[in-house]
Design an enzyme around this catalytic site. Structure first.
Site, short mmCIF file in Angstrom:
data_model
loop_
_atom_site.label_atom_id
_atom_site.label_comp_id
_atom_site.label_asym_id
_atom_site.label_seq_id
_atom_site.Cartn_x
_atom_site.Cartn_y
_atom_site.Cartn_z
N THR A 30 0.73 -1.15 -0.02
CA THR A 30 0.41 -0.43 -0.02
C THR A 30 0.80 1.11 -0.31
OG1 THR A 30 0.44 -0.83 2.38
CG2 THR A 30 -1.90 -0.75 1.29
N CYS A 79 17.87 5.03 -3.12
CA CYS A 79 17.12 5.86 -4.77
C CYS A 79 18.27 6.39 -5.19
CB CYS A 79 15.58 6.38 -4.12
SG CYS A 79 16.29 7.61 -3.30
N GLY A 114 10.36 9.81 -1.62
CA GLY A 114 11.45 9.07 -0.87
C GLY A 114 10.58 8.82 1.37
N HIS A 152 14.73 12.37 -8.24
CA HIS A 152 15.63 12.61 -7.51
C HIS A 152 17.08 13.38 -8.67
CE1 HIS A 152 13.66 11.07 -4.10
NE2 HIS A 152 14.89 10.14 -3.78
N ASN A 170 12.75 8.70 -8.78
CA ASN A 170 13.08 7.66 -7.31
C ASN A 170 12.12 5.96 -7.39
OD1 ASN A 170 11.50 10.02 -6.70
ND2 ASN A 170 11.16 9.70 -4.66
P1 A2P Z 1 0.20 -0.08 5.44
O1 A2P Z 1 -0.63 0.63 4.18
O2 A2P Z 1 -0.90 -1.18 5.95
O3 A2P Z 1 -0.20 1.07 7.18
P2 A2P Z 1 4.90 4.54 2.81
O4 A2P Z 1 6.62 3.97 2.73
O5 A2P Z 1 4.37 4.70 1.77
O6 A2P Z 1 4.96 5.27 4.55
O7 A2P Z 1 4.78 2.88 3.23
C1 A2P Z 1 5.07 1.97 4.26
C2 A2P Z 1 4.31 0.69 3.44
O8 A2P Z 1 4.88 -0.28 4.95
C3 A2P Z 1 3.00 0.63 3.76
O9 A2P Z 1 2.38 -0.28 2.44
C4 A2P Z 1 2.81 -0.04 5.20
O10 A2P Z 1 1.29 -0.74 5.13
C5 A2P Z 1 3.83 -0.92 4.61
N1 A2P Z 1 4.27 -1.90 6.70
C6 A2P Z 1 4.39 0.04 7.76
N2 A2P Z 1 3.93 -1.66 9.00
C7 A2P Z 1 3.55 -2.50 8.53
C8 A2P Z 1 3.73 -4.24 9.24
N3 A2P Z 1 3.40 -3.80 10.69
N4 A2P Z 1 3.74 -4.76 8.75
C9 A2P Z 1 3.90 -5.26 7.45
N5 A2P Z 1 3.59 -3.60 6.65
C10 A2P Z 1 3.25 -2.52 7.64
#
Ligand code: A2P
Length: 348
Positions: free
Chosen positions: A11, A128, A159, A248, A322
């Site tokens: 996500t 990146c 990023g 970037h 990036n």
């Molecule tokens: P979620 O959307 O369920 O929080 P970004 O770098 O754009 O902030 O995204 C971070 C990604 O890491 C998201 O997909 C987020 O999912 C995921 N994430 C954050 N915490 C966890 C966790 N404890 N286990 C698995 N995925 C995680």
């Protein structure tokens, strides 16, 4: 037939791009698993027009997975990458968790694709800013050698993740409306103070290490030496966050080893380099920009000039998306390389 591919952090800013890049991949995909935190479990994402339900990431998530792409932060990689490897998956990790581990190849396919042959389950995707620097500079290094690299970055907020993009947009709107605004994430979610990024430039990405460099700068320095396989090359970096969504930009100074080089010879090298697009015609105002690079997989190079004092010194401007070459595309490209080199077996 084909492989089962998991995306951890599906996500996120990078994860969603990984899904897009997988849709364009040329290796056969049997099924995909989209993993994120518990918060996202049950929500759906599209893959090639079909809905796929997001699952919570657990140690069990990796059963029957052939390739697992990780981009959910270093601590999630530390926790789950070993579990994925135990299940027989090859992990391609976009976080900094394993990059400097001597057992883990750090790979930019245009530069050191063969390094993936030595993997022991985990392959790391470089930072990146490092990736686009390597794509542009390795062809020059191969031809003329490189003594020194000095790079200053102009890095996009994506990023730092989706929340950082939202923070920038909201701040900008509030500022234009003359309303109060706050900063909660940038320059670094993990540090004590936060400063606005809208209409600003922040000379801090990641936390500060003891010697005054940030960890982002140290990543660029150490990863460059590892990827180029040259511990003697002098590298220095200053990393700056600017209010751009994606793409970037880097102002880069290099010193080549060889005598008698020229701007036209370097342009010719880059015109023929894999993954590089030369955009270098100042008379016609042709040079790379972040907005134009957004959504593209290549690394764009322009403004190539000889230093006015140092005969072996050159300056240039290097730009890439990036989230794509800097993250999602390079990761999927590594998966393509695994397939091409016959390094992943299909399960029955
Ligand atoms: P979620 O959307 O369920 O929080 P970004 O770098 O754009 O902030 O995204 C971070 C990604 O890491 C998201 O997909 C987020 O999912 C995921 N994430 C954050 N915490 C966890 C966790 N404890 N286990 C698995 N995925 C995680």
């Amino acid at each position: 037939n084909g492989y089962t591919i998991a995306v951890v952090g599906a996500t996120g800013a990078v994860g969603t791009k990984m899904i897009q890049m997988l849709e364009q991949a040329t290796f056969p995909i049997k099924s995909v698993k989209f993993l994120a935190s518990k918060r996202s479990a049950g929500k759906k994402l599209l893959f090639k027009g079909k809905e796929v339900e997001i699952q919570e990431t657990t140690a069990k998530s990796f059963e029957n997975v052939d390739i697992a792409l990780f981009s959910a932060g270093g601590s999630i990689s530390k926790q789950f990458a070993p579990e994925a490897v135990k299940c027989g998956a090859v992990v391609i990790d976009n976080t900094s968790a394993y990059r400097m581990d001597p057992d883990v190849p750090l790979v930019v396919p245009e530069v050191n694709e063969e390094a993936i042959r030595s993997h022991k389950g985990i392959i790391a995707n470089p930072n990146c800013s490092t990736i686009q620097l390597m794509v542009a500079l390795e062809p020059i290094r191969k031809q003329y050698g490189l003594d020194r690299i000095i790079v200053s970055t102009y890095q996009a907020v994506s990023g730092a993740g989706i929340y950082a993009i939202n923070e920038m947009k909201e701040q900008a709107q509030h500022m234009l409306n003359g309303e109060p605004y706050e900063a909660a994430i940038l320059p670094s979610g993990g540090d004590k103070k936060h400063f606005p990024i809208a209409f600003n430039a922040l000379p801090q990405i990641d936390l500060f290490a003891e010697d005054g460099y940030t960890f982002e700068e140290l990543k660029m320095i150490n990863e460059t030496k590892k990827i180029m396989g040259d511990n003697k090359i002098k590298v220095s970096a200053t990393c700056v966050r600017i209010p751009v969504v994606s793409g970037h930009s880097e102002s880069v100074y290099i010193e080549v080893k060889e005598d008698g080089t020229s701007v036209t010879a370097i342009q010719e090298i880059l015109r023929n380099a894999p993954g590089v697009v030369l955009q270098d015609d100042p008379a016609n105002q042709i040079y790379p920009t972040a907005l134009e690079a957004e959504g593209k997989k290549e690394t764009f190079v322009g403004r190539i000039r000889k230093d006015r004092d140092e005969d072996k010194g050159y300056h240039m401007w290097i730009v890439s998306d990036n989230l794509l070459k800097g993250a999602a595309w390079n990761s999927v490209q590594i998966a393509e390389s695994l397939y091409k080199l016959g390094l992943i077996k299909e399960r029955n």
